[in-house]
Design an enzyme around this catalytic site. Structure first.
Site, PDB file in Angstrom:
ATOM      1  N   HIS A 137       0.598  -1.119   0.246  1.00 37.78           N
ATOM      2  CA  HIS A 137       0.467  -0.048  -0.194  1.00 37.78           C
ATOM      3  C   HIS A 137       1.019   1.076  -0.255  1.00 37.78           C
ATOM      4  O   HIS A 137       0.989   1.971  -0.610  1.00 37.78           O
ATOM      5  CB  HIS A 137      -0.846   0.369   1.088  1.00 37.78           C
ATOM      6  CG  HIS A 137      -1.793   1.447   1.825  1.00 37.78           C
ATOM      7  ND1 HIS A 137      -3.349   1.181   1.012  1.00 37.78           N
ATOM      8  CD2 HIS A 137      -1.777   1.958   1.707  1.00 37.78           C
ATOM      9  CE1 HIS A 137      -3.622   2.257   1.080  1.00 37.78           C
ATOM     10  NE2 HIS A 137      -2.894   3.401   2.096  1.00 37.78           N
ATOM     11  N   GLU A 138       2.006   1.343   0.909  1.00 35.15           N
ATOM     12  CA  GLU A 138       2.569   2.548   0.679  1.00 35.15           C
ATOM     13  C   GLU A 138       3.887   2.954   0.037  1.00 35.15           C
ATOM     14  O   GLU A 138       3.527   3.797  -0.629  1.00 35.15           O
ATOM     15  CB  GLU A 138       3.996   2.490   2.144  1.00 35.15           C
ATOM     16  CG  GLU A 138       2.949   2.073   3.211  1.00 35.15           C
ATOM     17  CD  GLU A 138       1.804   3.098   3.755  1.00 35.15           C
ATOM     18  OE1 GLU A 138       2.680   4.884   3.159  1.00 35.15           O
ATOM     19  OE2 GLU A 138       0.669   3.166   4.250  1.00 35.15           O
ATOM     20  N   HIS A 150       1.180   4.562  -2.646  1.00 43.99           N
ATOM     21  CA  HIS A 150       2.226   6.181  -2.693  1.00 43.99           C
ATOM     22  C   HIS A 150       2.896   6.220  -3.442  1.00 43.99           C
ATOM     23  O   HIS A 150       3.331   7.790  -3.918  1.00 43.99           O
ATOM     24  CB  HIS A 150       1.657   6.387  -1.246  1.00 43.99           C
ATOM     25  CG  HIS A 150       0.478   5.942  -0.741  1.00 43.99           C
ATOM     26  ND1 HIS A 150      -0.797   6.713  -1.079  1.00 43.99           N
ATOM     27  CD2 HIS A 150       0.089   5.583   0.377  1.00 43.99           C
ATOM     28  CE1 HIS A 150      -1.993   6.341  -0.199  1.00 43.99           C
ATOM     29  NE2 HIS A 150      -0.871   6.322   0.505  1.00 43.99           N
ATOM     30  N   HIS A 194      -5.775   7.563  -2.354  1.00 42.66           N
ATOM     31  CA  HIS A 194      -6.470   6.629  -1.439  1.00 42.66           C
ATOM     32  C   HIS A 194      -8.083   6.694  -2.166  1.00 42.66           C
ATOM     33  O   HIS A 194      -8.728   7.572  -3.115  1.00 42.66           O
ATOM     34  CB  HIS A 194      -6.739   6.937  -0.409  1.00 42.66           C
ATOM     35  CG  HIS A 194      -6.277   6.385   0.770  1.00 42.66           C
ATOM     36  ND1 HIS A 194      -5.258   7.695   2.030  1.00 42.66           N
ATOM     37  CD2 HIS A 194      -4.860   5.692   1.073  1.00 42.66           C
ATOM     38  CE1 HIS A 194      -4.491   7.503   2.848  1.00 42.66           C
ATOM     39  NE2 HIS A 194      -4.140   6.077   1.947  1.00 42.66           N
TER      40      HIS A 194
END
Length: 1007
Positions: free
Chosen positions: A235-236, A239, A245
């Site tokens: 997930h990170e 980014h 999101h």
């Protein structure tokens, strides 16, 4: 309007100048771990934790507020200031007044911006109409133009992993990066000299990352406490690649409903959304399955209350959201569009594989563009062999061609450009990556091409720096591998080798899997080390410019392997000026440092020395205290005591008083105790705070004690005495057949599991192998562990834990003779006190089993070996889990709040449920023998709840804390639910309940 699957960072508007970052965003609770990174972390990176205010887990400055659509039903003035930074803790770096000032600026600007939306649109149209009139398109000031500087050039993202992560964490980070590489055309490479790159760090804001490439230097991706999970890191990295999101996209209200009454007070602003003009639509629909989507209960008042409710699909079902296991199809499609990945080609990560042109062998289409990226384990090389080649032939292969490059991208060195029908020679990479591009621009119809590749480990490496990993790292290495590397660096240098991770099958003599390192260029060079197990080897330095390494795995147990960096190394301390050091110069890999003789410490210039506490002690016993004892020790002190005893002696250190400034990692004031005299000797412990350390005994005849204080808080310090004792075990193992245990003034022999001591007190003989265990936790092993178990052996373990707590068995190592039905050697686990209980498992082979949990507080284990094959055996830990189903009978039974009741207070952050049941028509009586739980007026911290039924939907009989219920409690039916909850601070003795089944008539008669 067809909006994108993700809120991509393609931000717009020439007025934008803020710093954005986004974080994990799922309800993690982070204490303040500011400055918890290693002190030697010298990279000056852009820190995402330093933000003016946060929009949930995104940092905003005042200009950034123009990016977001504000729903005016949210009254941001009602936010609780203390709740800010709930998921990341990022605001804890500022004092409260700064928090409040920034928050109210945010609120005021959001309110002004929200109330002026319509005027903004009108004004933008007016500005456009005042222009030349040649354009009919309405122009919004923040137009949807791509911010290409935020995309990583070529999809290549250099990275550095900070030194404060464990080997398993590093392996998991690499698995997460390989997951992105596997499904997209993004490539992660270890940073060499690139200006812009990411740094994996441990920062106080928890899981944090900037969105997209910041440029002009390194930027942090913070993997804080509880963030080191595969899905969170994926997930990170999303980014980092450039995604926001999913739930903040402008059209989210068409797909999900925000249930505001369920949102935690002060957290409503986390559910704001972005403006339509601020994201670039790439034609992807809303993605419920995205790894970038929040879960249904994020920032919820209660675990089972929804804050984000997805709309029902055509089947009337609500799709799940908030998964953190893998990239969704939408994630992959969006990333491929963002980085313009060719529709043809893929990333190949297996050790062998094949690929071919589209349509092979029936001809490839014209105007085709394909890219294949082969990525194997560092330390391996790629051998590429074309088995078919039938492309249009032209001068310089101008039209149709295939290009092979020795590296990770299009600018890597060219190995060859091919066309026509002549098969190229076999191509071999110099490293672990290869880049293959196919283009066609003719209408000629040929078969195309086909190729196979294979990863080969080992070989000669002529580089000044690089990385070597075991085959298939960070996943388990493959069986029956043998890899030999010969590393050569520049003349007049040495080879330095440092390990980031190490996990190879453990054996006393490293007989199965191992890594062998030799000081030279061949297998006949002097041996530096033969390594296996889970402890990282110390840094290695060759005496010449070559180093020889060999990795071997057998056919059974496979582990994660190793990851190591090599570099050219010089001894700065060998220079005529001693590296500029006044007294001692200590060479380290890639650098050096100055140190001082005992009784001296480094001056602020880190080169010269000045008088200090400490010194060389050669007495058999004595006392050591902090400076100024018994007054408070002064700041900025560094004391080193070196205690030396005669040969064959061991030194023991006992602290009589201990009070130092403390925190969880002892980074401010501390004392270190080591076996040996140097600062890199074996560390016994690093101590701070007020808890008195246990007695410490050295491994050898010397000990090093180092005390350091910083420039702030001072305490009373410590007083310790040391004494020396002759170690009879150091010579010939004290004559013991198995293990020799040194004691003060003497020694004793001890036998391994499955053996007993002979009458002569030195030899060992096989024993009966029946064990009765009444502790809540411990370790059990096969007989003769860690050596092979004997033949024709039967061992049993009867484990009985605290009533009300289930026995759990977890295996750390497992190797028992393999058979499909485990008919020969095997381990059986039963759910009860005897082998007549129901069986939980019959186990054999080399795969480590999943943990086994009994339904009650008893477990029976039996190990059997036959007369033939013996293996290493097993090692397992037995522990307890609270809760479960218990049967109430006429005879009273006991239930305890925690497994160590009576010895220790109950643990923090416990959440346990017991269901007591009896026969229909009977009731359950609870008598509280002991009850001591943290007291609070509403029992809001620690409490025990009783429900008159099978679950929490039944009538609540009460919530209790303090001294508990005043009298016994009787259910109205045949079941009672007991729920015990504790928070993360104060703990007390707990409770002891005696329960039984009773008849209603008996209750009336008793009353």
């Amino acid at each position: 309007m067809n909006m994108p699957s993700w809120l991509i960072f393609l931000l717009t508007g020439w007025t934008f100048c803020g710093n954005f970052f986004a974080c994990g965003g799922l309800d993690y609770d982070y204490p303040n771990y500011e400055n918890e990174e290693e002190k030697n972390e010298a990279i000056d990176y852009k820190d995402p934790c330093k933000a003016v205010v946060f929009w949930g887990d995104i940092a905003l400055d005042e200009e950034d507020l123009k990016m977001f659509h504000i729903d005016r039903t949210i009254d941001l003035t009602q936010h609780s200031n203390e709740k800010l930074g709930h998921t990341t803790g990022g605001l804890e770096e500022h004092d409260l007044s700064k928090k409040r000032g920034a928050l109210y600026q945010l609120i005021e600007r959001i309110r002004r911006f929200g109330s002026g939306q319509e005027n903004t649109t009108a004004n933008s149209q007016k500005v456009d109409n005042n222009q030349s009139g040649k354009s009919k398109k309405i122009r919004i000031p923040r137009a949807a133009t791509s911010r290409t500087e935020r995309i990583w050039p070529g999809g290549v993202i250099p990275y550095v992993i900070g030194g404060n992560f464990t080997g398993s964490q590093r392996a998991m980070f690499k698995q997460a990066m390989r997951h992105w590489e596997k499904h997209t055309c993004v490539t992660f490479i270890e940073r060499t000299d690139e200006e812009s790159y990411i740094v994996f760090t441990y920062r106080p804001c928890g899981c944090c990352s900037y969105v997209g490439r910041r440029g002009n230097g390194p930027q942090a991706i913070s993997i804080g406490k509880n963030c080191d999970k595969f899905g969170i890191v994926v997930h990170e990295l999303g980014h980092v690649i450039g995604f926001w999101h999913e739930h903040t996209r402008p059209d989210r209200d068409d797909h999900v409903t925000i249930i505001r009454e369920n949102i935690q007070p002060g957290q409503e602003y986390n559910f704001l959304k972005m403006e339509p003009g601020e994201v670039h639509s790439l034609g992807e629909s809303y993605d419920f399955d995205s790894i970038m989507h929040y879960a249904r209960n994020t920032f919820s008042r209660g675990m089972f209350l929804d804050t984000i409710l997805p709309s029902r699909d055509e089947n009337g079902l609500r799709p799940p959201i908030g998964q953190r296991t893998r990239l969704s199809k939408g994630d992959i499609a969006q990333a491929r569009k963002l980085y313009r990945c060719p529709a043809c080609g893929e990333t190949l990560q297996e050790s062998t594989g094949n690929f071919s042109s589209p349509g092979f062998p029936n001809g490839y289409p014209s105007y085709t563009h394909c890219i294949w990226r082969i990525s194997v384990t560092p330390g391996e090389k790629i051998v590429l062999n074309f088995t078919t080649m039938d492309l249009y032939k032209s001068s310089l292969c101008w039209y149709d061609y295939i290009e092979v490059r020795d590296g990770y991208w299009k600018k890597s060195p060219l190995l060859g450009r091919f066309c026509g029908d002549k098969l190229p020679d076999v191509l071999t990479s110099t490293d672990s990556r290869m880049w293959i591009e196919f283009r066609s621009s003719s209408n000629w119809v040929g078969k195309g091409f086909a190729a196979v590749y294979e990863a080969i480990c080992g070989g000669e490496i002529h580089k000044d720096a690089g990385q070597i990993q075991s085959p298939n790292y960070p996943d388990d290495y493959r069986p029956l591998k043998e890899c030999v590397w010969k590393i050569t660096v520049a003349e007049n240098y040495n080879v330095g080798l440092t390990f980031q991770a190490f996990e190879i099958e453990r054996h006393d003599n490293c007989a199965y899997d191992y890594l062998e390192v030799r000081d030279g260029s061949s297998e006949n060079s002097p041996l530096i080390g033969h390594f296996c197990g889970y402890d990282k080897p110390e840094d290695i330095r060759s005496t010449s410019n070559t180093l020889w390494m060999k990795f071997v795995s057998d056919g059974t147990v496979n582990k994660a392997g190793f990851a190591a960096n090599f570099l050219k190394e010089e001894d700065e301390c060998a220079r005529p000026d001693n590296g500029g050091c006044e007294q001692r110069c200590v060479n380290t890999l890639g650098s050096y440092k100055c140190s001082c003789d005992p009784g001296y410490e480094l001056a602020p210039d880190k080169k010269s020395c000045e008088a200090a506490c400490g010194g060389l002690l050669t007495k058999l016993n004595g006392t050591i205290t902090t400076p100024a004892w018994p007054k408070e020790y002064p700041p900025n002190k560094n004391c080193v005591w070196q205690v030396v005893a005669p040969s064959q002696y061991r030194i023991s250190m006992k602290f009589d008083y201990f009070e130092l400034e403390g925190n969880e990692v002892c980074k401010y004031d501390y004392v270190e105790v080591r076996s040996g005299l140097s600062s890199d000797s074996k560390l016994h412990g690093k101590f701070c705070g007020t808890e008195v350390p246990e007695v410490i005994t050295s491994q050898f005849n010397n000990m090093r004690i180092e005390f350091k204080s910083d420039n702030t808080v001072s305490k009373k310090g410590f007083r310790a005495h040391f004494f020396s004792d002759k170690d009879e075990c150091s010579k010939d193992n004290g004559g013991c057949q198995h293990e020799c245990i040194n004691t003060i003034g003497s020694y004793v022999c001890q036998c391994r599991n499955g053996f007993v001591l002979h009458d002569n007190k030195h030899d060992c003989k096989e024993a009966e192998c029946e064990h009765r265990i009444h502790s809540s936790n411990g370790v059990i092993t096969s007989p003769n562990w860690p050596d092979k178990y004997p033949s024709r052996k039967e061992c049993t373990w009867e484990i009985s834990a605290t009533p009300g707590h289930r026995v759990k068995l977890s295996f750390s190592e497992f190797e028992i003779e393999q058979h499909q039905e485990c008919a020969y050697d095997h381990l059986e686990v039963f759910d009860g006190e005897t082998e007549k209980s129901s069986i939980l498992g019959r186990l054999c082979g080399s795969k480590v089993p999943e943990p086994l949990v009994a339904t009650g507080n008893e477990m029976f284990i039996r190990f059997v070996s036959d007369a033939s094959v013996q293996r290493k055996g097993f090692q397992a830990t037995h522990s307890t889990e609270c809760g479960g189903r218990l049967k109430a009978e006429a005879k009273p039974r006991d239930l305890f709040s925690h497994a160590q009741f009576g010895d220790n207070n109950y643990p923090v952050q416990a959440d346990c449920e017991w269901i007591l049941m009896t026969e229909r028509g009977l009731r359950i009586e609870l008598n509280f023998q002991t009850f001591e739980v943290e007291e609070e007026a509403d029992c809001g911290y620690d409490f025990m709840e009783l429900f008159d039924g099978h679950d929490a939907s039944a009538m609540r009989l009460g919530r209790f804390c303090g001294s508990g219920p005043p009298e016994e409690i009787v259910s109205t039916g045949d079941a009672v639910l007991i729920h015990f909850h504790t928070d993360d601070t104060i703990s007390k003795k707990g409770f002891h309940i005696r329960y039984r089944s009773v008849k209603y008539q008996d209750i009336l008669h008793t009353k």
